[in-house]
Every structure is written in C-alpha cells, then in structure tokens.
Design an enzyme around this catalytic site. Structure first.
Site, PDB file in Angstrom:
ATOM      1  N   ASN A  21      68.658  34.618  31.252  1.00  0.00           N
ATOM      2  CA  ASN A  21      67.790  34.230  32.363  1.00  0.00           C
ATOM      3  C   ASN A  21      66.468  33.759  31.767  1.00  0.00           C
ATOM      4  OD1 ASN A  21      66.251  33.971  34.653  1.00  0.00           O
ATOM      5  ND2 ASN A  21      66.090  36.169  35.055  1.00  0.00           N
ATOM      6  N   TRP A  22      66.305  32.448  31.715  1.00  0.00           N
ATOM      7  CA  TRP A  22      65.076  31.897  31.103  1.00  0.00           C
ATOM      8  C   TRP A  22      63.863  32.054  32.009  1.00  0.00           C
ATOM      9  CZ3 TRP A  22      66.954  26.519  28.801  1.00  0.00           C
ATOM     10  CH2 TRP A  22      67.715  26.764  27.661  1.00  0.00           C
ATOM     11  N   LYS A  23      64.094  32.410  33.256  1.00  0.00           N
ATOM     12  CA  LYS A  23      63.001  32.483  34.246  1.00  0.00           C
ATOM     13  C   LYS A  23      62.223  31.164  34.233  1.00  0.00           C
ATOM     14  CE  LYS A  23      62.777  37.382  33.357  1.00  0.00           C
ATOM     15  NZ  LYS A  23      62.105  38.632  33.649  1.00  0.00           N
TER      16      LYS A  23
ATOM     17  N   HIS B 148      67.262  38.678  42.195  1.00  0.00           N
ATOM     18  CA  HIS B 148      66.507  39.180  41.037  1.00  0.00           C
ATOM     19  C   HIS B 148      65.282  39.926  41.563  1.00  0.00           C
ATOM     20  CE1 HIS B 148      64.078  39.308  37.422  1.00  0.00           C
ATOM     21  NE2 HIS B 148      65.190  39.101  36.746  1.00  0.00           N
TER      22      HIS B 148
ATOM     23  N   GLU C 221      62.330  39.925  40.710  1.00  0.00           N
ATOM     24  CA  GLU C 221      61.121  39.087  40.867  1.00  0.00           C
ATOM     25  C   GLU C 221      61.180  38.305  42.180  1.00  0.00           C
ATOM     26  OE1 GLU C 221      61.405  37.199  37.031  1.00  0.00           O
ATOM     27  OE2 GLU C 221      60.948  39.123  36.094  1.00  0.00           O
TER      28      GLU C 221
ATOM     29  N   GLU D 292      69.579  46.254  37.142  1.00  0.00           N
ATOM     30  CA  GLU D 292      68.327  45.988  36.438  1.00  0.00           C
ATOM     31  C   GLU D 292      67.241  46.922  36.967  1.00  0.00           C
ATOM     32  OE1 GLU D 292      68.315  41.904  34.551  1.00  0.00           O
ATOM     33  OE2 GLU D 292      67.513  41.612  36.567  1.00  0.00           O
TER      34      GLU D 292
ATOM     35  N   GLY E 207      61.182  43.243  31.332  1.00  0.00           N
ATOM     36  CA  GLY E 207      60.026  42.636  30.665  1.00  0.00           C
ATOM     37  C   GLY E 207      58.981  43.626  30.183  1.00  0.00           C
TER      38      GLY E 207
ATOM     39  N   SER F  71      64.974  44.529  29.240  1.00  0.00           N
ATOM     40  CA  SER F  71      64.539  44.599  27.847  1.00  0.00           C
ATOM     41  C   SER F  71      65.691  44.787  26.850  1.00  0.00           C
ATOM     42  CB  SER F  71      63.479  45.705  27.674  1.00  0.00           C
ATOM     43  OG  SER F  71      62.347  45.420  28.478  1.00  0.00           O
TER      44      SER F  71
ATOM     45  N   GLY G 173      66.509  38.583  29.779  1.00  0.00           N
ATOM     46  CA  GLY G 173      65.358  37.731  30.075  1.00  0.00           C
ATOM     47  C   GLY G 173      64.670  37.297  28.793  1.00  0.00           C
ATOM     48  N   GLY G 174      63.592  37.991  28.434  1.00  0.00           N
ATOM     49  CA  GLY G 174      62.744  37.603  27.303  1.00  0.00           C
ATOM     50  C   GLY G 174      63.507  37.279  26.034  1.00  0.00           C
TER      51      GLY G 174
HETATM   52  C1  PEP Z   1      65.640  39.769  33.629  1.00  0.00           C
HETATM   53  O1  PEP Z   1      64.799  38.907  33.842  1.00  0.00           O
HETATM   54  O2  PEP Z   1      66.637  39.823  34.330  1.00  0.00           O
HETATM   55  C2  PEP Z   1      65.421  40.690  32.508  1.00  0.00           C
HETATM   56  C3  PEP Z   1      66.262  41.670  32.325  1.00  0.00           C
HETATM   57  O3  PEP Z   1      64.324  40.449  31.714  1.00  0.00           O
HETATM   58  P1  PEP Z   1      63.991  41.172  30.296  1.00  0.00           P
HETATM   59  O4  PEP Z   1      65.239  41.092  29.474  1.00  0.00           O
HETATM   60  O5  PEP Z   1      62.863  40.355  29.742  1.00  0.00           O
HETATM   61  O6  PEP Z   1      63.605  42.569  30.602  1.00  0.00           O
END
Ligand code: PEP
Length: 244
Positions: A9-11, A93, A95, A165, A171, A206, A227-228
C-alpha cells in the site's frame, strides 16, 4: 491450503519516477506468495503495464466509490479500476475511516461494489490503542465485520481478503506481537462462517523484513498489507520472500 498474499500500500506516496524505478529494482525471484501493488489512482496504468511485463504481481487500488457512475466528482468506480486490469481494492483502511469519516456501513457498500464488479476487496479492520486498552479489540473487529456480513450472503466472504490492521501499529514502528496478532486472526476466521478456512487474512502494521517471518509463522496469518516498507523495492521483496 491458503496461498500467502503480500500487498503493498503506497498510500499517497511516490511519483512517476518513483514507480518506474521501483519496478526496475523489484526482484521477486524466489517469492512463492501472491503479490499485489496498490498505487495512487494516477499510477494505475503504469503499474498495470509493469505487472503485464513481469507477470509476477497483480494490480490493486487503495479505494473505490460505492457508486457505479454518475455525478460524484473526484470518485473512481469499480468499472474504471477494471479498465486498468485492477484485481484487488483496499476498502476501509483506517486512514479512510478516521481521516475521511468512512463508516463501517459505507465500507460495506464499497466491499459489495468491488465484489459485484469482479474485484477482490481487501477489507481492513482493526482497533485503536484506546479500544485495545479498554479490551474492546474483538468487539470492534466483530462490529466492522458484521457491517459487511449484514449486506452479503454467506458465500460473500469467498472472494475477499481481510486485513487485520491494529490502528496503533500502522506507521508507528510498533507491531502486534505474533501471539497478539494470531489471536485476533483466529477470531476473525471464526467470524467468517463456513468459508472462513479459505479466506486469506493479512496482518498490517509496521511489517518489515525483520519481523515478517515470525508473523507469517502463525497459523492464521496469511501474509501482510505493507505500508511504509513497501516503498523500498528491496525491502518489500524480502518481506515477500519471508512468506512461504
Ligand atoms: C498500511 O498502511 O496499511 C500499513 C500497514 O502501514 P505500515 O506498514 O506503514 O504500518
């Protein structure tokens, strides 16, 4: 037997240059899991081309409209995603829920819109830190799942992926321990009825190559939504390799 799935997930990160470089660097040799890359809408075409050339991963989107078409400025429909050979779409998600006020009822409508069009929704569920501290994790996750269960039939979970999640782990560099994650994953599976055993349940929060292997060793963790760490092609490929 559930094949593991790894979703990037590049967001709202990246650029044309970033995406082009990412695919020249991405080496999925030795990866046995399914792989999905979810860029922002403007880069769907670019990622679709890269997926077609390499054949090693699928295209996903980060969101979609619950509506099929019409006067909804700024929205993107399921059929538009299909025009780019999109196969997966993230819905709900945290966010989107927290920053854009998406309710579980709206998320459920998006889930159905995706499925009816032939896309596989990746439904995100998870509790906030406050909810975990109040020992309400399972209650919150159950409510988020129930909103979808209320408007699908019992076969509806079949063409879907769930991502657990915990909001406090997204993040933040904090990860649920493998045991904590496994307990919630097993609970989610128990909520999905007869089809629960077939549904891929991903962990997100994370995930990195340093913690992926012990998470993926858990019986009910079938991969990750990343994500990151998915912004680094080498690190993302390492995470993919950790799932066997
Ligand atoms: C996400 O955006 O779904 C996520 C899990 O981000 P991260 O891996 O950065 O915590």
């Amino acid at each position: 037997m559930r094949t593991p799935l790894l979703a990037a997930n590049w967001k709202m990160n990246g650029s044309r240059e970033f995406a082009e470089r990412f695919f020249t660097e991405l080496n999925l040799e030795g990866v046995k899991s399914g792989v999905v890359v979810c860029p922002s809408f403007p880069y769907l075409g670019l990622v679709a081309d890269a997926a077609e050339k390499s054949g090693g991963f699928s295209l996903g989107a980060q969101d979609l409209s619950q509506e099929p078409k019409g006067a909804f400025t700024g929205e993107v429909s399921a059929s538009m995603l299909l025009d780019w050979n999109t196969r997966y779409v993230i819905v709900g998600h945290s966010e989107r829920r927290s920053l854009y006020g998406e309710t579980s009822e709206l998320v459920a409508k998006k889930f159905v819109a995706a499925q009816e069009a032939g896309l596989t929704p990746i439904l995100c569920v998870g509790e906030t830190l406050e909810e975990r501290e109040q020992e309400r994790t399972l209650e919150v996750v159950a409510e988020q799942l129930q909103a979808v269960a209320d408007i699908i039939d019992s076969a509806g979970w079949k063409q879907s992926v769930i991502a657990y999640e915990p909001v406090w782990a997204i993040g933040t560099g904090k990860t649920a321990t493998p045991d904590e994650a496994q307990a919630v994953h097993a609970f989610i599976r128990s909520q999905l009825g007869d089809l629960g055993a077939e549904v891929q349940i991903l962990y997100g929060g994370s995930v990195k190559s340093a913690n992926a292997r012990e998470l993926f060793a858990q019986a009910d963790i079938d991969g990750a939504l990343v994500g990151g760490a998915s912004l680094d092609a080498g690190e993302f490929a390492e995470i993919c390799r950790a799932a066997v």
